[in-house]
Design a protein around this motif. Sequence first.
Motif, short mmCIF file in Angstrom:
data_model
loop_
_atom_site.label_atom_id
_atom_site.label_comp_id
_atom_site.label_asym_id
_atom_site.label_seq_id
_atom_site.Cartn_x
_atom_site.Cartn_y
_atom_site.Cartn_z
N ALA A 130 0.84 -1.21 0.00
CA ALA A 130 0.00 0.00 0.00
C ALA A 130 0.87 1.26 0.00
N ALA A 131 1.93 1.23 0.79
CA ALA A 131 2.86 2.38 0.84
C ALA A 131 3.50 2.57 -0.53
N GLY A 132 3.90 1.47 -1.14
CA GLY A 132 4.51 1.53 -2.47
C GLY A 132 3.57 2.09 -3.51
N GLU A 133 2.32 1.63 -3.46
CA GLU A 133 1.34 2.10 -4.43
C GLU A 133 1.11 3.61 -4.30
N ALA A 158 7.05 11.07 0.86
CA ALA A 158 6.03 11.61 1.77
C ALA A 158 4.76 10.76 1.74
N ALA A 159 4.37 10.34 0.55
CA ALA A 159 3.15 9.54 0.42
C ALA A 159 3.32 8.18 1.11
N MET A 164 2.33 4.65 6.03
CA MET A 164 2.91 3.96 7.20
C MET A 164 2.38 4.56 8.50
N ASP A 165 2.01 5.83 8.44
CA ASP A 165 1.45 6.49 9.63
C ASP A 165 -0.05 6.25 9.76
N GLY A 166 -0.59 5.40 8.90
CA GLY A 166 -2.00 5.05 9.01
C GLY A 166 -2.96 6.00 8.31
N LYS A 167 -2.42 6.88 7.45
CA LYS A 167 -3.28 7.82 6.72
C LYS A 167 -3.93 7.13 5.51
N SER A 168 -4.99 7.76 5.00
CA SER A 168 -5.69 7.22 3.82
C SER A 168 -4.89 7.50 2.55
N GLY A 204 5.72 17.41 3.72
CA GLY A 204 4.93 16.18 3.78
C GLY A 204 4.55 15.84 5.21
N ASP A 205 5.52 15.97 6.11
CA ASP A 205 5.26 15.69 7.54
C ASP A 205 4.18 16.62 8.09
N ALA A 206 4.18 17.86 7.62
CA ALA A 206 3.19 18.83 8.11
C ALA A 206 1.78 18.41 7.71
N ILE A 207 1.64 17.95 6.48
CA ILE A 207 0.32 17.48 6.01
C ILE A 207 -0.11 16.26 6.83
N ILE A 208 0.83 15.35 7.04
CA ILE A 208 0.54 14.14 7.83
C ILE A 208 0.08 14.52 9.24
N ALA A 209 0.66 15.62 9.76
CA ALA A 209 0.31 16.08 11.11
C ALA A 209 -0.98 16.91 11.12
N GLY A 210 -1.64 17.01 9.96
CA GLY A 210 -2.93 17.69 9.92
C GLY A 210 -2.88 19.18 9.60
N LYS A 211 -1.71 19.66 9.17
CA LYS A 211 -1.59 21.09 8.84
C LYS A 211 -2.19 21.38 7.46
N THR A 212 -2.44 22.66 7.18
CA THR A 212 -2.97 23.07 5.88
C THR A 212 -1.84 23.09 4.85
N PRO A 213 -2.19 23.09 3.55
CA PRO A 213 -1.14 23.19 2.52
C PRO A 213 -0.27 24.45 2.69
N GLU A 214 -0.89 25.55 3.13
CA GLU A 214 -0.11 26.79 3.35
C GLU A 214 0.91 26.60 4.48
N GLU A 215 0.45 25.99 5.57
CA GLU A 215 1.36 25.73 6.69
C GLU A 215 2.47 24.76 6.27
N ALA A 216 2.10 23.78 5.46
CA ALA A 216 3.08 22.80 4.98
C ALA A 216 4.13 23.49 4.12
N ALA A 217 3.67 24.40 3.25
CA ALA A 217 4.61 25.13 2.38
C ALA A 217 5.58 25.96 3.21
N ALA A 218 5.06 26.60 4.26
CA ALA A 218 5.91 27.42 5.13
C ALA A 218 6.91 26.55 5.88
N ALA A 219 6.45 25.39 6.35
CA ALA A 219 7.34 24.47 7.06
C ALA A 219 8.43 23.96 6.12
#
Length: 231
Positions: A130-133, A158-159, A164-168, A204-219
């Motif tokens: 699943a991670a590979g896909e 990141a995907a 691996m972190d259990g995200k969809s 990628g980690d920011a999105i996984i942690a539930g941040k917005t795309p804007e916050e992820a870009a800043a991170a």
Amino acid sequence: EAAGEAAQKALDDGLSPDAADAAGEAAGAAIIAGKTAEEAAAAGEAAGEAAQKALDDGLSPDAADAAGKAAGDAIIAGYTPEQAAAAGEAAGKAAQKALDAGLSPEAADAAGEAAGEAVLAGKSPEEAAAAGEAAGKAAQAALDAGFSPEAAAAAGEAAGEAIMDGKSPAEAFEAGAAAAAASQKALDDGLSPEAAAAAGKAAGDAIIAGKTPEEAAAAGEAAGKAAQKAL
């Protein structure tokens, strides 16, 4: 030198030229990573064997290459030959599945890498697949959007991490997109590939942690600059 010796040893052991190539690449990568000649030889051996097994199982040379790379990387990271073989097998299968789905060799590489890392992280073969896909799809999307191979690799990583972190799969795809954008921006800003990889990972980690795309870009931007400064 290490690469040549590893490739020659693989040929002497009766492995195919493709498997010998994988052995040479892994041994060379080990030396570049600062490993000893013995460690490089071990990485080469694991890579050659994993690639040969993939070929024997009917996988394509590209998939076998992914298998070899994952196995060699596992040895370089300090895992056992058994763990390296398992990572290689998962990587080969994931890469082959990506190729069969019409993805590019680069996207298939990303799929293989994510699956191999998942196995090393103790995930099941199903979770690794699943991670590979997810990684393959994210990397392909980045390439289709005109991003560089480096940005596509960041997307795949990141995907795979997200799964691996259990995200969809949808969340994984979003993490991949953020990573690709951050990595590409870093490269466009003249940052090094290493700094761009750090930017992609942070986004990628920011999105996984539930941040917005804007916050992820800043991170991502902050992480890229910090990594560049540290170089």
